[in-house]
Enzyme design. Structure first.
Site, PDB file in Angstrom:
ATOM      1  N   LYS A  72      85.524  12.367 138.832  1.00 37.02           N
ATOM      2  CA  LYS A  72      86.981  12.397 138.943  1.00 37.02           C
ATOM      3  C   LYS A  72      87.466  12.249 140.382  1.00 37.02           C
ATOM      4  O   LYS A  72      86.713  12.365 141.342  1.00 37.02           O
ATOM      5  CB  LYS A  72      87.531  13.653 138.266  1.00 37.02           C
ATOM      6  CG  LYS A  72      87.423  13.531 136.741  1.00 37.02           C
ATOM      7  CD  LYS A  72      88.166  14.588 135.975  1.00 37.02           C
ATOM      8  CE  LYS A  72      88.139  14.259 134.477  1.00 37.02           C
ATOM      9  NZ  LYS A  72      88.614  15.382 133.661  1.00 37.02           N
ATOM     10  N   ARG A  91      81.222  17.976 130.283  1.00 43.11           N
ATOM     11  CA  ARG A  91      81.480  16.628 129.756  1.00 43.11           C
ATOM     12  C   ARG A  91      81.234  15.643 130.891  1.00 43.11           C
ATOM     13  O   ARG A  91      81.965  15.629 131.882  1.00 43.11           O
ATOM     14  CB  ARG A  91      82.914  16.521 129.226  1.00 43.11           C
ATOM     15  CG  ARG A  91      83.242  15.188 128.570  1.00 43.11           C
ATOM     16  CD  ARG A  91      84.681  15.183 128.058  1.00 43.11           C
ATOM     17  NE  ARG A  91      85.001  13.923 127.396  1.00 43.11           N
ATOM     18  CZ  ARG A  91      85.418  12.821 128.023  1.00 43.11           C
ATOM     19  NH1 ARG A  91      85.542  12.812 129.343  1.00 43.11           N
ATOM     20  NH2 ARG A  91      85.697  11.727 127.331  1.00 43.11           N
TER      21      ARG A  91
END
Length: 280
Positions: free
Chosen positions: A225, A260
């Site tokens: 991210k 995840r």
């Protein structure tokens, strides 16, 4: 919190180890791998590679949720997701999750062989999601978000970030159980990068343990991210593996049960070593 959850004959023993949810985006526009796995054959091959690398769950997503992503039609989401779920069900034995905010996609996916639903809206975008999941009898991941992927990054003005995440998740857990979802089948996710700025993402890692009071397993999705990219000055999402590893280790130390991730092979090593230090 119950220490065990059975999904497709597999026993997930919360607190005993960290589990990995492998990301399988069957989209043309996801932020780090859009277009790579958006045919059924390529998606199946990638899922098999993720399983071989050590994934415990495969998470199939047909709607990109990156900041600014366009909302696609229900028909298009079904067209992307269902053939992949059907093909995967005959090829892999581990649980299949479907990343969707739509009750109709959830229902069709479970009927096609999916085992759990991962809803980035925490059941708030579609009023039928929670009742549908209750009828299906499958587990659900409830994630915190404000707004939607089109406008969420303009909604980061929290008075008390962790308290507001906690209260939202508590509200959605209550809504889920009120319509018949077994609390033992609810997993929570603080929503790294979803209506959170750089500093807020870091604060979630530092204060993640406070969400344990909700008595649900915690899923964290830090993989590749932008907050990692900022720290590393790395614009290429695929080059953020080491940064993701550090974030995953921090998440485990602060109470995460599921990670995840895109890079399953590398994060399997990270989780095994972190678990050996922290859990055992």
């Amino acid at each position: 919190m119950s220490n065990n959850l059975m999904i497709r004959g597999r026993c997930f023993q919360w607190g005993q180890q960290t589990y990995l949810m492998g990301v399988l985006n069957v989209t043309p526009d996801s932020f780090s791998d859009g277009g790579e796995f958006n045919t059924t054959n390529r998606a199946v091959a990638q899922a098999q590679a993720l399983v071989a690398a050590g994934a415990d769950i495969i998470d199939v997503g047909g709607q990109s949720t990156r900041p600014g992503a366009e909302q696609i039609s229900l028909a298009k989401e079904l067209e992307r997701v269902l053939p992949v779920v059907q093909a995967l069900r005959s090829e892999i034995t581990i649980p299949i999750s479907v990343d969707t905010t739509r009750a109709d996609v959830a229902k069709a996916s479970v009927n096609a062989g999916a085992d759990l639903i991962n809803d980035i809206s925490g059941g708030t975008f579609d009023s039928q999601m929670l009742p549908t999941v209750a009828r299906l009898g499958v587990p659900i991941v409830l994630m915190h978000i404000r707004g939607n992927p089109q406008n969420m990054q303009q909604q980061t003005d929290y008075q008390d970030l962790i308290t507001q995440i906690y209260n939202f998740l508590a509200q959605q857990i209550a809504a889920a159980t009120a319509v018949g979802i077994d609390q033992q089948k609810i997993i929570i996710d603080p929503g790294i990068g979803f209506a959170k700025n750089y500093e807020q993402n870091l604060e979630i890692f530092r204060r993640l343990r406070s969400l344990k009071a909700l008595n649900c397993p915690i899923l964290v999705g830090p993989s590749r991210k932008s907050f990692i990219g900022r720290i590393l000055n790395q614009p290429d999402a695929k080059a953020r593996v080491w940064g993701t590893a550090a974030a995953c280790s921090a998440a485990i130390f602060n109470g995460a049960d599921i990670l995840r991730v895109h890079d399953v092979k590398e994060m399997r090593d990270v989780s095994l070593v972190t678990d050996a230090i922290y859990r055992h």
